[in-house]
Design a protein around this motif. Structure first.
Motif, PDB file in Angstrom:
ATOM      1  N   GLY A 144      28.171  60.287  38.094  1.00  0.00           N
ATOM      2  CA  GLY A 144      28.514  58.936  37.618  1.00  0.00           C
ATOM      3  C   GLY A 144      29.597  58.988  36.529  1.00  0.00           C
ATOM      4  O   GLY A 144      30.523  58.161  36.499  1.00  0.00           O
ATOM      5  N   TYR A 145      29.528  60.008  35.663  1.00  0.00           N
ATOM      6  CA  TYR A 145      30.553  60.162  34.631  1.00  0.00           C
ATOM      7  C   TYR A 145      31.879  60.601  35.251  1.00  0.00           C
ATOM      8  O   TYR A 145      32.950  60.156  34.836  1.00  0.00           O
ATOM      9  N   ARG A 146      31.777  61.497  36.267  1.00  0.00           N
ATOM     10  CA  ARG A 146      32.999  62.015  36.887  1.00  0.00           C
ATOM     11  C   ARG A 146      33.724  60.925  37.640  1.00  0.00           C
ATOM     12  O   ARG A 146      34.942  60.893  37.649  1.00  0.00           O
ATOM     13  N   CYS A 147      33.070  60.010  38.251  1.00  0.00           N
ATOM     14  CA  CYS A 147      33.705  59.009  39.101  1.00  0.00           C
ATOM     15  C   CYS A 147      33.863  57.641  38.425  1.00  0.00           C
ATOM     16  O   CYS A 147      34.219  56.663  39.093  1.00  0.00           O
ATOM     17  N   ARG A 152      37.888  54.024  43.871  1.00  0.00           N
ATOM     18  CA  ARG A 152      36.824  53.783  44.869  1.00  0.00           C
ATOM     19  C   ARG A 152      35.590  54.543  44.400  1.00  0.00           C
ATOM     20  O   ARG A 152      35.356  55.689  44.786  1.00  0.00           O
ATOM     21  N   THR A 153      34.820  53.908  43.544  1.00  0.00           N
ATOM     22  CA  THR A 153      33.718  54.576  42.856  1.00  0.00           C
ATOM     23  C   THR A 153      32.631  55.039  43.840  1.00  0.00           C
ATOM     24  O   THR A 153      32.127  56.165  43.726  1.00  0.00           O
ATOM     25  N   ARG A 154      32.275  54.266  44.832  1.00  0.00           N
ATOM     26  CA  ARG A 154      31.191  54.622  45.765  1.00  0.00           C
ATOM     27  C   ARG A 154      31.570  55.807  46.645  1.00  0.00           C
ATOM     28  O   ARG A 154      30.744  56.702  46.896  1.00  0.00           O
ATOM     29  N   VAL A 155      32.823  55.819  47.102  1.00  0.00           N
ATOM     30  CA  VAL A 155      33.266  56.934  47.954  1.00  0.00           C
ATOM     31  C   VAL A 155      33.247  58.215  47.129  1.00  0.00           C
ATOM     32  O   VAL A 155      32.842  59.283  47.602  1.00  0.00           O
ATOM     33  N   CYS A 156      33.722  58.101  45.845  1.00  0.00           N
ATOM     34  CA  CYS A 156      33.758  59.262  44.954  1.00  0.00           C
ATOM     35  C   CYS A 156      32.333  59.763  44.688  1.00  0.00           C
ATOM     36  O   CYS A 156      32.080  60.979  44.675  1.00  0.00           O
ATOM     37  N   MET A 157      31.384  58.845  44.477  1.00  0.00           N
ATOM     38  CA  MET A 157      29.997  59.235  44.182  1.00  0.00           C
ATOM     39  C   MET A 157      29.366  59.971  45.389  1.00  0.00           C
ATOM     40  O   MET A 157      28.668  60.981  45.198  1.00  0.00           O
ATOM     41  N   GLY A 173      34.597  66.337  32.560  1.00  0.00           N
ATOM     42  CA  GLY A 173      35.680  65.359  32.481  1.00  0.00           C
ATOM     43  C   GLY A 173      35.693  64.435  33.667  1.00  0.00           C
ATOM     44  O   GLY A 173      34.887  64.526  34.573  1.00  0.00           O
ATOM     45  N   THR A 174      36.669  63.508  33.655  1.00  0.00           N
ATOM     46  CA  THR A 174      36.760  62.523  34.741  1.00  0.00           C
ATOM     47  C   THR A 174      37.783  62.926  35.785  1.00  0.00           C
ATOM     48  O   THR A 174      37.849  62.318  36.849  1.00  0.00           O
ATOM     49  N   TYR A 175      38.601  63.948  35.475  1.00  0.00           N
ATOM     50  CA  TYR A 175      39.610  64.360  36.431  1.00  0.00           C
ATOM     51  C   TYR A 175      39.961  65.815  36.161  1.00  0.00           C
ATOM     52  O   TYR A 175      39.972  66.261  35.024  1.00  0.00           O
ATOM     53  N   GLY A 176      40.318  66.570  37.202  1.00  0.00           N
ATOM     54  CA  GLY A 176      40.738  67.967  37.060  1.00  0.00           C
ATOM     55  C   GLY A 176      39.577  68.897  36.784  1.00  0.00           C
ATOM     56  O   GLY A 176      38.413  68.578  37.033  1.00  0.00           O
ATOM     57  N   ASN A 177      39.933  70.114  36.264  1.00  0.00           N
ATOM     58  CA  ASN A 177      38.964  71.162  35.911  1.00  0.00           C
ATOM     59  C   ASN A 177      38.116  71.579  37.117  1.00  0.00           C
ATOM     60  O   ASN A 177      36.971  72.010  36.969  1.00  0.00           O
ATOM     61  N   ARG A 178      38.656  71.485  38.319  1.00  0.00           N
ATOM     62  CA  ARG A 178      37.888  71.826  39.514  1.00  0.00           C
ATOM     63  C   ARG A 178      37.616  73.319  39.604  1.00  0.00           C
ATOM     64  O   ARG A 178      36.629  73.753  40.194  1.00  0.00           O
ATOM     65  N   GLU A 179      38.498  74.125  39.005  1.00  0.00           N
ATOM     66  CA  GLU A 179      38.334  75.574  39.087  1.00  0.00           C
ATOM     67  C   GLU A 179      37.120  76.079  38.307  1.00  0.00           C
ATOM     68  O   GLU A 179      36.705  77.225  38.447  1.00  0.00           O
ATOM     69  N   LYS A 180      36.555  75.196  37.435  1.00  0.00           N
ATOM     70  CA  LYS A 180      35.404  75.598  36.641  1.00  0.00           C
ATOM     71  C   LYS A 180      34.159  75.810  37.518  1.00  0.00           C
ATOM     72  O   LYS A 180      33.236  76.524  37.135  1.00  0.00           O
TER      73      LYS A 180
END
Length: 198
Positions: A144-147, A152-157, A173-180
């Protein structure tokens, strides 16, 4: 001054007029004395005819020129010098002699050194650690925090919940940092060969 001159001219005119009148009176007396013999005088012996007696010489008086008066000079009174009373108080004491001041020593100017400005140090943010998800219940608040900023909040969730259940991780965070979250999170793709996890 003009008044004095007019008085002087009037006086000269009167003196000349009186001298002319007196000379005219004397001429009349002289003529009368020739015509009338003086009373009590002996008559002169008769003269023989043919002889003429010369007339006595005429004595004419030369009128004396009038005495010119000296021009009037007004008497100017010079005022006496003012009386200066000597002061009864003692004279002031002489001023004290000034003490010589030492000459000012001018030090050479110090060279200008601009202040050293260190570049601002921006602290590098510590990479957020992705908390480990222990159960599916932990995925809901994190997804919920990420999206929350996604268009498009529902698709992201829905996609985030799938990735969280499989990889047990949600990037901070809300964007990026996917490599973590490692290769599991970054390599998951959709049927259209796009990255699945937000």
């Amino acid at each position: 001054m003009a008044f004095n001159k007019s008085i002087l001219l009037l006086g000269i005119f009167l003196v000349m007029a009186t001298s002319k009148v007196s000379s005219y009176n004397e001429d009349l007396k002289m003529q009368v004395s020739y015509t009338k013999p003086p009373v009590g005088a002996t008559s002169a012996p008769p003269k023989p005819p043919g002889t003429t007696t010369p007339p006595p010489p005429l004595t004419t008086t030369v009128p004396t020129p009038p005495k010119a008066k000296a021009p009037y000079t007004p008497v100017v009174k010079v005022p006496p010098p003012p009386f200066v009373k000597s002061p009864s108080y003692p004279p002031p004491p002489p001023p004290p002699t000034p003490t010589p001041t030492p000459p000012k020593v001018i030090s050479p100017p110090t060279p200008y050194h601009p202040p050293v400005v260190n570049p601002p140090v921006t602290p590098t943010p510590a990479p957020p650690t992705s908390p480990i998800v222990k159960s599916n219940k932990d995925c809901v608040p994190r997804c919920g925090y990420r999206c929350q900023l996604h268009s498009r909040t529902r698709v992201c969730m829905r996609a985030c919940m799938t990735c969280c259940e499989r990889c047990k991780c949600v990037p901070p965070g809300t964007y990026g940092n996917r490599e973590k979250c490692g290769k599991c999170y970054t390599d998951m793709v959709t049927h259209g060969n796009r990255s699945k996890c937000p």
